[in-house]
Design an enzyme around this catalytic site. Structure first.
Site, PDB file in Angstrom:
ATOM      1  N   ARG A  69      -3.341  -1.709  -3.025  1.00 47.97           N
ATOM      2  CA  ARG A  69      -4.070  -1.144  -1.880  1.00 47.97           C
ATOM      3  C   ARG A  69      -4.672   0.244  -2.123  1.00 47.97           C
ATOM      4  NH1 ARG A  69      -3.264  -3.452   3.123  1.00 47.97           N
ATOM      5  NH2 ARG A  69      -3.428  -1.447   4.178  1.00 47.97           N
ATOM      6  N   ASP A  70      -4.478   0.840  -3.275  1.00 51.46           N
ATOM      7  CA  ASP A  70      -5.072   2.165  -3.504  1.00 51.46           C
ATOM      8  C   ASP A  70      -5.429   2.356  -4.978  1.00 51.46           C
ATOM      9  OD1 ASP A  70      -6.052   4.616  -2.621  1.00 51.46           O
ATOM     10  OD2 ASP A  70      -4.156   5.659  -2.966  1.00 51.46           O
TER      11      ASP A  70
END
Length: 208
Positions: A69-70
Site C-alpha cells: 500500500r505504500d
C-alpha cells in the site's frame, strides 16, 4: 513471515516503555529516492531489473495476503550491488478474504496511490501495489512521476481523471514494449491492470 532476498528481514519487534520498535536487517546502500536525485533517470536495463525483482518480492508478500500500500522510491533500498529491497510494510494490511479496509481517509503517498486508494475503496488489493510499481517504473524511465501539480488535490484529480504523458514523450529511448508495460500498470481501472505481480514479471521477463 516474509522471507525473500528483496524484502527487508524483520528480526524482532520490541517494546520499550511507551515506544514500539522493530529490529531489522542492516541494508548497506541507499534508497532509490536518493539515487534518483543524483541520476535523474535510470538506464532501461537497470530500471526493468529493479521492477522485476520487486515483482518477485511482491509475489511472496501477496501470496501471504499482505498488500504493501505504500510502494515508492523512498521505500526501496538499493544494496551496494544494486539489488532492490522493499522496505516499510508499516501500513500493509493483512487480508484473509473477510477483512476489508475500514479506515476513513486514503492511506499511502499521493503520487504513488492508485485511484481506488484515493476513492477510499472498501477493498484495496494487490493491484494497488501494481499501480505503485508502475509509477515507480515511470519515474525511473522519465525522471518524474506521471502526475505533477501545485497541490495534493490537483494531483489527486489528475490520478482520477487524466492520462499520463507517454513515457516515450519524456524519454524517447524508452522501448515501445516497455512503455506499454508501464502504462498497463497505470490503468485507472484495476481490472485493466496486470492482475498479479507474477503476470507483470512474465511480461518484463519477455522484454528482458
Amino acid at each position: 513471515k516474509l522471507q525473500h532476498p528483496n524484502i527487508v528481514q524483520v528480526h524482532d519487534m520490541k517494546e520499550e516503555g511507551a515506544f514500539y520498535y522493530m529490529v531489522m536487517e542492516y541494508i548497506d546502500g541507499q534508497d532509490l529516492r536518493q539515487y534518483l536525485k543524483h541520476t535523474d533517470k535510470l538506464d532501461i536495463e537497470t530500471a526493468t531489473t529493479i521492477i522485476a525483482k520487486l515483482c518477485d518480492a511482491l509475489t511472496v508478500a501477496h501470496s501471504q495476503n499482505y498488500v504493501h500500500r505504500d510502494i515508492k522510491p523512498s521505500n526501496i533500498m538499493l544494496r551496494s550491488n544494486g539489488d532492490p529491497v522493499l522496505m516499510d510494510f508499516g501500513i500493509a494490511k493483512l487480508r484473509d478474504g473477510r477483512t476489508v479496509i475500514t479506515k476513513t481517509g486514503a492511506i499511502g503517498t499521493i503520487d504513488y496511490m492508485a485511484p481506488e486508494q484515493i476513492m477510499e475503496a472498501k477493498e484495496v488489493d494487490a493491484r494497488a501495489d501494481i499501480y505503485a510499481l508502475g509509477v515507480t517504473l515511470y519515474e525511473m524511465l522519465t525522471g518524474r512521476p506521471p502526475f505533477q501539480g501545485a497541490s495534493y488535490l490537483n494531483i489527486q484529480v489528475q490520478i482520477l481523471e487524466s492520462d499520463p504523458i507517454s513515457p516515450r514523450t519524456l524519454n524517447p529511448d524508452t522501448p515501445r514494449e516497455l512503455e506499454a508495460i508501464c502504462l498497463k500498470c497505470l490503468e485507472k481501472s484495476p481490472a485493466r491492470r496486470y492482475q498479479s505481480a507474477g503476470e507483470l514479471s512474465i511480461d518484463l521477463g519477455n522484454f528482458l
